[in-house]
Design a protein around this motif. Sequence first.
Motif, short mmCIF file in Angstrom:
data_model
loop_
_atom_site.label_atom_id
_atom_site.label_comp_id
_atom_site.label_asym_id
_atom_site.label_seq_id
_atom_site.Cartn_x
_atom_site.Cartn_y
_atom_site.Cartn_z
N UNK A 66 43.82 77.11 54.16
CA UNK A 66 44.41 76.54 55.37
C UNK A 66 43.87 75.13 55.63
N UNK A 67 42.62 74.88 55.25
CA UNK A 67 42.07 73.53 55.42
C UNK A 67 42.88 72.57 54.55
N UNK A 68 43.27 71.48 55.15
CA UNK A 68 44.11 70.51 54.46
C UNK A 68 45.58 70.64 54.79
N UNK A 69 45.95 71.73 55.48
CA UNK A 69 47.35 71.89 55.90
C UNK A 69 47.68 70.91 57.02
N UNK A 70 48.92 70.46 57.04
CA UNK A 70 49.40 69.65 58.15
C UNK A 70 49.72 70.58 59.31
N UNK A 71 49.38 70.16 60.51
CA UNK A 71 49.70 70.94 61.71
C UNK A 71 50.85 70.25 62.44
N UNK A 72 51.85 71.04 62.81
CA UNK A 72 53.00 70.52 63.56
C UNK A 72 53.34 71.50 64.68
N UNK A 73 54.03 70.99 65.71
CA UNK A 73 54.52 71.87 66.77
C UNK A 73 55.81 72.52 66.29
N UNK A 74 56.29 73.48 67.06
CA UNK A 74 57.52 74.17 66.68
C UNK A 74 58.72 73.23 66.66
N UNK A 75 58.62 72.07 67.32
CA UNK A 75 59.68 71.06 67.29
C UNK A 75 59.50 70.10 66.11
N UNK A 76 58.44 70.28 65.34
CA UNK A 76 58.20 69.44 64.18
C UNK A 76 57.36 68.20 64.47
N UNK A 127 50.92 78.37 53.38
CA UNK A 127 49.92 77.72 52.54
C UNK A 127 50.54 77.09 51.30
N UNK A 128 51.68 77.59 50.85
CA UNK A 128 52.32 76.98 49.68
C UNK A 128 52.87 75.60 50.02
N UNK A 129 53.36 75.42 51.24
CA UNK A 129 53.86 74.12 51.69
C UNK A 129 52.79 73.31 52.40
N UNK A 130 51.61 73.94 52.61
CA UNK A 130 50.46 73.29 53.28
C UNK A 130 50.83 72.82 54.69
N UNK A 131 51.38 73.74 55.50
CA UNK A 131 51.77 73.40 56.87
C UNK A 131 51.54 74.60 57.78
N UNK A 132 50.99 74.33 58.97
CA UNK A 132 50.90 75.37 60.00
C UNK A 132 51.70 74.89 61.20
N UNK A 133 52.38 75.83 61.83
CA UNK A 133 53.19 75.52 63.00
C UNK A 133 52.53 76.16 64.21
N UNK A 134 52.36 75.37 65.27
CA UNK A 134 51.71 75.86 66.49
C UNK A 134 52.63 75.68 67.68
N UNK A 135 52.41 76.49 68.70
CA UNK A 135 53.15 76.39 69.95
C UNK A 135 52.54 75.26 70.78
N UNK A 136 53.36 74.26 71.10
CA UNK A 136 52.86 73.12 71.88
C UNK A 136 52.36 73.58 73.25
N UNK A 137 53.06 74.51 73.86
CA UNK A 137 52.66 75.00 75.19
C UNK A 137 51.30 75.69 75.12
N UNK A 138 51.16 76.65 74.20
CA UNK A 138 49.89 77.39 74.08
C UNK A 138 48.76 76.47 73.63
N UNK A 139 49.07 75.50 72.76
CA UNK A 139 48.05 74.56 72.31
C UNK A 139 47.48 73.79 73.49
N UNK A 140 48.35 73.38 74.38
CA UNK A 140 47.88 72.65 75.57
C UNK A 140 46.97 73.49 76.45
N UNK A 141 47.12 74.80 76.39
CA UNK A 141 46.30 75.70 77.21
C UNK A 141 44.92 75.96 76.60
N UNK A 142 44.80 75.86 75.28
CA UNK A 142 43.54 76.26 74.63
C UNK A 142 42.82 75.15 73.89
N UNK A 151 48.42 66.43 63.06
CA UNK A 151 47.32 66.00 62.22
C UNK A 151 47.10 66.99 61.10
N UNK A 152 45.88 66.99 60.58
CA UNK A 152 45.52 67.84 59.44
C UNK A 152 44.39 68.77 59.83
N UNK A 153 44.47 70.02 59.39
CA UNK A 153 43.39 70.98 59.62
C UNK A 153 42.20 70.54 58.76
#
Length: 169
Positions: free
Chosen positions: A99-109, A150-165, A113-115
Amino acid sequence: MEEWLTVAKIVKPQGIRGEVKVIALTDYPEDIQAFGKVYIDGNCHKVLRVRPMAGDAAIVALSGIADRNAAELLRGKEMKVAREDAPELPENTYYIVDVIGCRAVTEEGVPLGTVTDITPARTDIYEITEDGGKKFAFVAADGVILDVDVSEKIITVSAKRLGEVSVDR
């Protein structure tokens, strides 16, 4: 993908019989027993016994480490396993190194940044480094991470929940 997986860090010798105290980098310290053999500085050791302690700590007995003097030489070193020897993970579970090295994006794309680091804990703590070098962290609480590829090296996160935590964002 990385050929070697770090499963524990050796903290110190424990007792006089060659056992070592480790901090496990697995979900549970007793998982180290399942690997059967570990490598320390390229030397193979059979895992003889694992006694879990509080938190992520465990006492581990290894073949070829017969006394405290031999165990002392392992202080601060990492226990690694060959990826090919690692058990297959359950669905939606990943090795940190993948997971380290994966790009992080919101559900809207929207790129975040990078993990750059993951601190194993009851709820793992992810560190993201933005393109400008600024860092922030978040707890992988329920609903924060929506998808990991992990094959595409990307994690998708919820922008709303990310703002909370998240911290330092």
